[in-house]
Enzyme design. Sequence first.
Site, PDB file in Angstrom:
ATOM      1  N   ASP A 278       0.804  -1.226   0.000  1.00 50.84           N
ATOM      2  CA  ASP A 278       0.000   0.000   0.000  1.00 50.84           C
ATOM      3  C   ASP A 278       0.833   1.270   0.000  1.00 50.84           C
ATOM      4  O   ASP A 278       0.452   2.271  -0.590  1.00 50.84           O
ATOM      5  CB  ASP A 278      -0.950   0.023   1.199  1.00 50.84           C
ATOM      6  CG  ASP A 278      -0.208   0.201   2.518  1.00 50.84           C
ATOM      7  OD1 ASP A 278       0.675  -0.624   2.826  1.00 50.84           O
ATOM      8  OD2 ASP A 278      -0.487   1.187   3.229  1.00 50.84           O
TER       9      ASP A 278
ATOM     10  N   ASP B 195       5.729   0.333   3.385  1.00 50.33           N
ATOM     11  CA  ASP B 195       6.082  -0.897   4.096  1.00 50.33           C
ATOM     12  C   ASP B 195       5.839  -2.100   3.188  1.00 50.33           C
ATOM     13  O   ASP B 195       5.636  -1.949   1.981  1.00 50.33           O
ATOM     14  CB  ASP B 195       5.294  -0.993   5.411  1.00 50.33           C
ATOM     15  CG  ASP B 195       3.788  -0.934   5.192  1.00 50.33           C
ATOM     16  OD1 ASP B 195       3.329  -1.231   4.068  1.00 50.33           O
ATOM     17  OD2 ASP B 195       3.058  -0.597   6.138  1.00 50.33           O
TER      18      ASP B 195
ATOM     19  N   TYR C  91      -5.406   0.551   9.098  1.00 49.84           N
ATOM     20  CA  TYR C  91      -6.549   0.822   8.220  1.00 49.84           C
ATOM     21  C   TYR C  91      -7.835   0.454   8.942  1.00 49.84           C
ATOM     22  O   TYR C  91      -8.674  -0.286   8.450  1.00 49.84           O
ATOM     23  CB  TYR C  91      -6.398   0.090   6.879  1.00 49.84           C
ATOM     24  CG  TYR C  91      -5.299   0.713   6.050  1.00 49.84           C
ATOM     25  CD1 TYR C  91      -5.500   1.931   5.394  1.00 49.84           C
ATOM     26  CD2 TYR C  91      -4.045   0.127   5.960  1.00 49.84           C
ATOM     27  CE1 TYR C  91      -4.483   2.531   4.668  1.00 49.84           C
ATOM     28  CE2 TYR C  91      -3.024   0.724   5.236  1.00 49.84           C
ATOM     29  CZ  TYR C  91      -3.255   1.918   4.599  1.00 49.84           C
ATOM     30  OH  TYR C  91      -2.245   2.520   3.885  1.00 49.84           O
TER      31      TYR C  91
ATOM     32  N   GLU D 226       5.479   9.752   3.305  1.00 50.90           N
ATOM     33  CA  GLU D 226       5.176   8.406   2.792  1.00 50.90           C
ATOM     34  C   GLU D 226       4.246   8.463   1.588  1.00 50.90           C
ATOM     35  O   GLU D 226       3.231   9.168   1.611  1.00 50.90           O
ATOM     36  CB  GLU D 226       4.546   7.546   3.886  1.00 50.90           C
ATOM     37  CG  GLU D 226       4.424   6.083   3.495  1.00 50.90           C
ATOM     38  CD  GLU D 226       4.069   5.174   4.675  1.00 50.90           C
ATOM     39  OE1 GLU D 226       4.255   3.954   4.552  1.00 50.90           O
ATOM     40  OE2 GLU D 226       3.615   5.696   5.715  1.00 50.90           O
TER      41      GLU D 226
END
Length: 515
Positions: A101, A104, A252, A492
């Site tokens: 996603d 990571d 999430y 990120e």
Amino acid sequence: MTFFLSFTTLLLLLSLFSTLLLPLLPHCDAFPHHYPHHPLHYHHPHFATHKYRDALTKSILFFEGQRSGKLPSNQRMSWRKDSALSDGSAMHVDLVGGYYDAGDNVKFGFPMAFTTTMLSWSVIEFGGVMKSELQNAREAIRWGTDYLLKATAHPNTIYVQVGDARKDHACWERPEDMDTPRSVFKIDANNPGSEVAAETAAALAAASLVFRRTDPTYSKILIRRAIRVFQFADKYRGAYSNALKPIVCPFYCDYSGYQDELLWGAAWLHKATKNPMYLNYIQVNGQILGAAEFDNTFGWDNKHVGARILLSKEFLIQKVQSLHDYKGHADNFVCSLIPGASFSSAQYTPGGLLFKMSDSNMQYVTSTSFLLLTYAKYLTTSHMVVNCGGTTVTPRRLRAIAKKQVDYLLGDNPLKLSYMVGYGPRYPRRIHHRGSSLPSIAAHPGKIQCSAGFSVMKSQSPNPNVLVGAVIGGPDLHDRFPDERSDYEQSEPATYINAPLVGALAYLAHSFGQL
């Protein structure tokens, strides 16, 4: 001397023409539904300040850097290699593939499905003008849907995550070196997850429209699976954040409830199947599922605004009178963004960037820009405008707002910094991304152990592998950006930041004659 006089005369005539006659000519600011290859129908009043086509190419290329699994021979992001080739084996299923996603090495099904839905919507609305990038966009979608088909292979079960986020985050290692547990987590009838199931159904349904002409067999597989998955989402209601709370939260966690995804999923199934049962479902359940709520944040968690815009088309263009309220719901969202208008609630930085949250704010910038351009298209086709109290907002105004947001992202901001990696002369060099920050396999074939990478993470050295096209979280409320690798909120990238931007950039590239 003769040439000089005739040239001066020509300039004088052009000046007279532009001063006296141009204002009298009708101006078309429509997004042409019927003339997708005619550049004159995409006229913008000003010259392009950015290379939108270059940004479009890069925004799609980014997805190759996020790929998990066995990489294809035509992989263009060449510093990435195969990874996670045994995913799913913990539960004796094949879950190889899909996307990481963000920065990571976990595969989270909820944002992956939303990414796939938004990539598909980008192509549905603006694929007709993407030219050579259309095939790349389709491949990015298919990389997502191939995985989602694997994750939904068993009835009333969806494999919603591969990887233990806490253990993954305790390491700073390349996906190719990954040795953290590849635990598999699922939802089923006993542990439901309506939000992730309905979002997965939306993704499969939207993608079925993308492939309807180019691969009808695949398209039928997608829509059949979407129907089955939505039935599961609706029949076994519950939040996956309850069933899998220690696993998916706070990463999430679903904060907005699953009602928005049920409405969103039904809207996509209505669009993809034209089966009247979905229109009936929306009419009966719309209010219960929050159609009229004043929640104006559209992202991986809350889909209400997206559903309102999508369903407004049915009223505006398909003339489905029973959905007329969705025009008003969509207008309320627009009015929330207009400074000084009734119901205005949006916050902007001094430099003009829409600011919703400190964590990964740019996802709301890209999703809002896409929705504005898409709604402007629907309004233009139906010859409608938005009324915000005493303020009339035209489709042209919506496009101008969207363009300003995209231009800020690409470098028109107080720092003169592009927030898309690899675009423009100045862009972030230390993004929060494991694969980008550590030496590539080609440069360093030996394994880099779990904790060994943290010395790199904490360093000030620029990332050796440029994750071209990655759009990161972005500046703070005061337009500041430190470019620090440890600052995941601002540094990120994420797939769901890029997905709606693909559509917005395709529109802008074409409207300025770059496609």
